[in-house]
Write an enzyme that holds these catalytic residues in place. Structure first.
Site, PDB file in Angstrom:
ATOM      1  N   ASP A 192       0.866  -1.178   0.000  1.00  0.00           N
ATOM      2  CA  ASP A 192       0.000   0.000   0.000  1.00  0.00           C
ATOM      3  C   ASP A 192       0.902   1.227   0.000  1.00  0.00           C
ATOM      4  O   ASP A 192       1.634   1.482   0.953  1.00  0.00           O
ATOM      5  CB  ASP A 192      -0.913   0.010   1.227  1.00  0.00           C
ATOM      6  N   GLU A 276      -1.375  -1.530  -5.776  1.00  0.00           N
ATOM      7  CA  GLU A 276      -2.573  -0.840  -6.229  1.00  0.00           C
ATOM      8  C   GLU A 276      -2.225   0.055  -7.402  1.00  0.00           C
ATOM      9  O   GLU A 276      -1.193   0.744  -7.382  1.00  0.00           O
ATOM     10  CB  GLU A 276      -3.163  -0.006  -5.093  1.00  0.00           C
ATOM     11  N   ASP A 356      -3.250   1.477   7.138  1.00  0.00           N
ATOM     12  CA  ASP A 356      -2.438   1.138   5.967  1.00  0.00           C
ATOM     13  C   ASP A 356      -2.119  -0.351   5.921  1.00  0.00           C
ATOM     14  O   ASP A 356      -2.052  -0.941   4.837  1.00  0.00           O
ATOM     15  CB  ASP A 356      -1.149   1.957   5.971  1.00  0.00           C
TER      16      ASP A 356
END
Length: 417
Positions: A192, A276, A356
């Site tokens: 992340d 991502e 996170d």
């Protein structure tokens, strides 16, 4: 696969003058070709082909007094400038027709002599060579000293000599390499990316953001204020501009080295990596633009991508619309998560975890599902990609016969009149 190997070069004052001459000739040839094609388009004439362009802009131009100095540089440099012009037009046409991915490109623009970044390219036809004493031999320039930080894996197919804004010279070699798979391991991780921490892994590891530009802002501010006081066109202003460019180059080099070290570590320690797919271009238009650019997410993901292909690893880009932050990594419950809330406290199960870390776990699980289902990763622009029309694919549907022998176009639902 092809990779680029860049090395710092140190030309002598005479070689710098020869390189400046080559930069100028390549720029003039590119601008002449662009002007010729623009004029033919405005006058309604056919598109000028590459062969005709080479004859008019290079061969015939050398015989005129205005362009006789084009013969002082290697002909390959001029031919590559024409190839760059053709590539620019091809990318523009592909962008207009939708065949090119990414943001819409504009028409090719003229190159400026005031641009502090210049480049020329030599191919094998130019017969550049690496001498036994480790120098780079360039036609009509000479043997240039190279600072070799590593050896080339194979013979280069081309070399690009670049002068950046900080007046540094680099030689960028294009080398054909074969994949070198690392031994297989049974670990994977989800990543992340963020601004508070550069990266948070699914195992709870947090990698701090170095904030290279933020740390150099104080010195940059002082140098830029000194630059603004200098008189335009003076030598002192040129020196001050170089000092500012040197400081920006140090920031960029430090950020690139940080991304290289981190991406190499992650590729070596994990068989599969799930990240991502962030909309960096969209985030760069917000109030966090400076921090987003300072983070260097796009460069980091690009390094992960080519290193995964080189070393036999797997990288999956999870769709940006996947709710990794708002989803509970334990029970799958989706809830609102304001940006100021840094701890994910699930309302359905007793899970309490860092925001996170929860997102990184969800990205890892979603990546595993993508691999298990055999689906392709999310498209680069996000969402569903438009299907190409038959004209774009070049496969025009053949007409079929209806019940009464009438011709019906393939894909139509009504009967022909």
């Amino acid at each position: 696969m092809q990779l680029r190997y860049s090395f710092r070069v140190y030309p002598t004052p005479g070689q710098r003058r020869a390189l400046a001459r080559a930069f100028g000739c390549a720029r003039v040839v590119f601008n002449d070709a662009l002007r010729l094609r623009n004029d033919s388009y405005e006058n309604g004439l056919p598109f000028v082909t590459d062969a005709e362009l080479s004859v008019r802009v290079i061969t015939q131009a050398k015989k005129t007094p205005q362009r006789a100095w084009l013969a002082e540089v290697s002909a390959v440099v001029l031919q590559q400038a024409l190839a760059d012009c053709t590539t620019a037009f091809r990318n523009w046409f592909d962008s207009l027709s939708g065949r090119r991915k990414g943001p819409r490109l504009g028409s090719p623009r003229f190159r400026s002599r005031k641009d502090h970044r210049q480049a020329i390219r030599f191919t094998k036809n130019a017969r550049f060579a690496i001498t036994p004493d480790g120098r780079l031999r360039l036609p009509k320039i000479g043997d240039v000293a190279v600072r070799w930080s590593r050896s080339l894996p194979s013979e280069p197919s081309s070399v690009t000599v670049i002068k950046d804004a900080a007046d540094r010279y680099f030689a960028s070699f294009v080398v054909e390499t074969t994949p070198r798979p690392l031994p297989g391991i049974n670990t994977d991780t989800g990543i992340d990316l963020g601004l508070g921490h550069f990266a948070v892994l699914s195992d709870g590891t947090k990698i701090d953001s170095a904030r290279f530009l933020r740390r150099a802002e104080k010195k940059l501010k002082r140098l830029q204020k000194a630059l603004s006081r200098k008189q335009k066109g003076s030598n002192n202003r040129a020196k001050a501009r170089t000092q500012v460019a040197h400081q920006h180059a140090k920031v960029a080099d430090a950020r690139r080295e940080f991304c290289h070290q981190l991406s190499t570590t992650l590729i070596r320690d994990n068989q599969a990596i799930y990240v991502e797919h962030l909309a960096v271009a969209g985030l760069a238009r917000t109030m966090l633009a400076k921090s987003v650019h300072d983070a260097g997410w796009s460069m980091f993901i690009a390094m992960l991508t080519y290193k995964a292909a080189l070393y036999g690893r797997t990288i999956i880009k999870v769709d940006r619309w996947f709710a990794s932050t708002r989803t509970c990594s334990d029970c799958g419950h989706v809830q609102d998560m304001p940006l100021g809330v840094r701890v994910f406290d699930c309302r359905r199960c007793p899970l309490v975890v860092d925001r996170d870390v929860n997102a990184a776990i969800n990205i890892r699980d979603e990546g595993r599902r993508i691999v298990a289902a055999g689906r392709k990763p999310a498209p680069e622009m996000g969402g569903k990609r438009r299907l190409k029309t038959p004209v774009e694919t070049g496969k025009t549907p053949k007409p079929t016969r209806g019940r009464r022998g009438t011709v019906v176009e393939a894909g139509s639902h009504g009967s022909a009149a």
